[in-house]
Scaffold this active site. Sequence first.
Site, PDB file in Angstrom:
ATOM      1  N   HIS A 131      -0.738   7.412   6.154  1.00 59.89           N
ATOM      2  CA  HIS A 131      -1.605   7.792   5.039  1.00 59.89           C
ATOM      3  C   HIS A 131      -3.056   7.463   5.373  1.00 59.89           C
ATOM      4  O   HIS A 131      -3.367   6.341   5.759  1.00 59.89           O
ATOM      5  CB  HIS A 131      -1.209   7.036   3.769  1.00 59.89           C
ATOM      6  CG  HIS A 131       0.064   7.527   3.150  1.00 59.89           C
ATOM      7  ND1 HIS A 131       0.789   6.778   2.238  1.00 59.89           N
ATOM      8  CD2 HIS A 131       0.755   8.691   3.306  1.00 59.89           C
ATOM      9  CE1 HIS A 131       1.852   7.464   1.870  1.00 59.89           C
ATOM     10  NE2 HIS A 131       1.852   8.622   2.498  1.00 59.89           N
ATOM     11  N   HIS A 186      12.147  14.220   2.394  1.00 59.60           N
ATOM     12  CA  HIS A 186      11.075  13.346   1.923  1.00 59.60           C
ATOM     13  C   HIS A 186      11.617  12.201   1.070  1.00 59.60           C
ATOM     14  O   HIS A 186      10.962  11.156   0.951  1.00 59.60           O
ATOM     15  CB  HIS A 186      10.030  14.156   1.151  1.00 59.60           C
ATOM     16  CG  HIS A 186       8.626  13.831   1.550  1.00 59.60           C
ATOM     17  ND1 HIS A 186       8.136  14.020   2.831  1.00 59.60           N
ATOM     18  CD2 HIS A 186       7.594  13.294   0.849  1.00 59.60           C
ATOM     19  CE1 HIS A 186       6.883  13.632   2.882  1.00 59.60           C
ATOM     20  NE2 HIS A 186       6.528  13.179   1.700  1.00 59.60           N
ATOM     21  N   TYR A 203       4.026   3.412  -4.195  1.00 58.07           N
ATOM     22  CA  TYR A 203       5.271   2.679  -3.960  1.00 58.07           C
ATOM     23  C   TYR A 203       5.257   1.303  -4.614  1.00 58.07           C
ATOM     24  O   TYR A 203       6.318   0.722  -4.843  1.00 58.07           O
ATOM     25  CB  TYR A 203       5.545   2.571  -2.455  1.00 58.07           C
ATOM     26  CG  TYR A 203       5.725   3.924  -1.822  1.00 58.07           C
ATOM     27  CD1 TYR A 203       6.870   4.671  -2.059  1.00 58.07           C
ATOM     28  CD2 TYR A 203       4.733   4.483  -1.021  1.00 58.07           C
ATOM     29  CE1 TYR A 203       7.029   5.932  -1.507  1.00 58.07           C
ATOM     30  CE2 TYR A 203       4.880   5.738  -0.466  1.00 58.07           C
ATOM     31  CZ  TYR A 203       6.032   6.452  -0.713  1.00 58.07           C
ATOM     32  OH  TYR A 203       6.180   7.704  -0.167  1.00 58.07           O
ATOM     33  N   LYS A 250      -0.374  14.297  10.258  1.00 56.35           N
ATOM     34  CA  LYS A 250      -1.334  15.248   9.695  1.00 56.35           C
ATOM     35  C   LYS A 250      -2.683  15.105  10.384  1.00 56.35           C
ATOM     36  O   LYS A 250      -3.118  14.001  10.702  1.00 56.35           O
ATOM     37  CB  LYS A 250      -1.482  15.011   8.193  1.00 56.35           C
ATOM     38  CG  LYS A 250      -0.253  15.431   7.388  1.00 56.35           C
ATOM     39  CD  LYS A 250      -0.506  15.302   5.901  1.00 56.35           C
ATOM     40  CE  LYS A 250       0.668  15.828   5.098  1.00 56.35           C
ATOM     41  NZ  LYS A 250       0.431  15.737   3.637  1.00 56.35           N
TER      42      LYS A 250
END
Length: 299
Positions: free
Chosen positions: A263, A237, A272, A170
Site C-alpha cells: 500500500h 482478495h 484492518y 501496482k
Amino acid sequence: MKRQLEAYCAHLRNERQVSEHTSQGYRRDLEKVIAYCEEHGIADWQALQIQQLRQLIARLHHHGQSPRSLARLLSAVRGLYRYLNREGLCQHDPANGLSAPKGERRLPKVLDTDRALQLLDGGVDDDFIARRDQAILELFYSSGLRLSELTNLDLDHLDLAAGLVQVLGKGGKARVLPVGRKAREALQAWYRLRGIGNPRDRAVFITRQGNRISPRAVRLRVKVAGERELGQHLHPHMLRHSFASHVLESSQDLRAVQEMLGHADISTTQIYTHLDFQHLAAVYDSAHPRAKRSKGTDS
C-alpha cells in the site's frame, strides 16, 4: 479525445506497468467522461471545465454509482490530465479540488483463523489440478498477494530455500515477501507435478496445456475451493484481506503490514485496524461479565 485516451492507456501499460485490469478500468471511466463531453459539445480535454465535471459526477451519483466508483473515476481523470500536462497537450486539470460524494466505507470480508485453516487443511489429491490449486491458496494466504501478482509470478521470482517471493505490484513497484512453511511445502508438491503440463513458459502456475493460468481461472478455482471446503463464496482478495487481518492481529505492526501489502498510503491499511477492533469487541461482548445484559432488560 479518444486518440489521447488510447495514448494514455498505452502509457499506463508500457511505462507505468499497471495491470490490464487496472488499465481497462481507467479506460471505462474515461469513456464515460468522453460520452458526456460529446453529449455537451465539448471538443477536447482542454475545454472540459470543473463545473461540467462536477455535473457529470452528480449525474452518475444520482443514477446509482457508488462513491467508491466515482472516486476511482476522478482518480482516472487526474491521472489523464497529469499525462496531458506533461506532454504539453493541456494546461489545466478540471478534477483539481473535486472530491467524490462521501460514502460509508465497507469493511473487507475476511475468514477468521479457524475458517482459513479449515480451507487449507482439507485433504489434497496428488494430481495436477489439486496440487496447483492448493499451492495457489497457500500462497495467497501466506504472503497476501494480489490476484495479478500471483498470476504474473515466474519461477525465478520464488526462492523456496530462503522462503521469499518477489512480486511486482501496482505502479511497477517490486517488493519481497516471506513465504510460510506450509506454502513452501505446497509449492514443492506442485513443482513435482508441474512438468506434466509441458510448460511453455516460466510461469509458476500453469494450465494442463502448459499456458500461464489466467486471473479468471484463478478466481474460479478459489470459488470452487470455498464452496467445497467452507460452503461459502470465496474470492482471491478475501484471502489477501484475511492475511492482513491475521498478521495485524498477531503483530500489531501496521507499518509492516502496509509494506507487505504494497500500500502506498497507510490509510488504506488502517481499514484492518477496524476489523481487529470488531474482533476484540465481539470477544468482550461474549466474555466480559459486565458486558452481558440481564434477561428481560433493555437498558
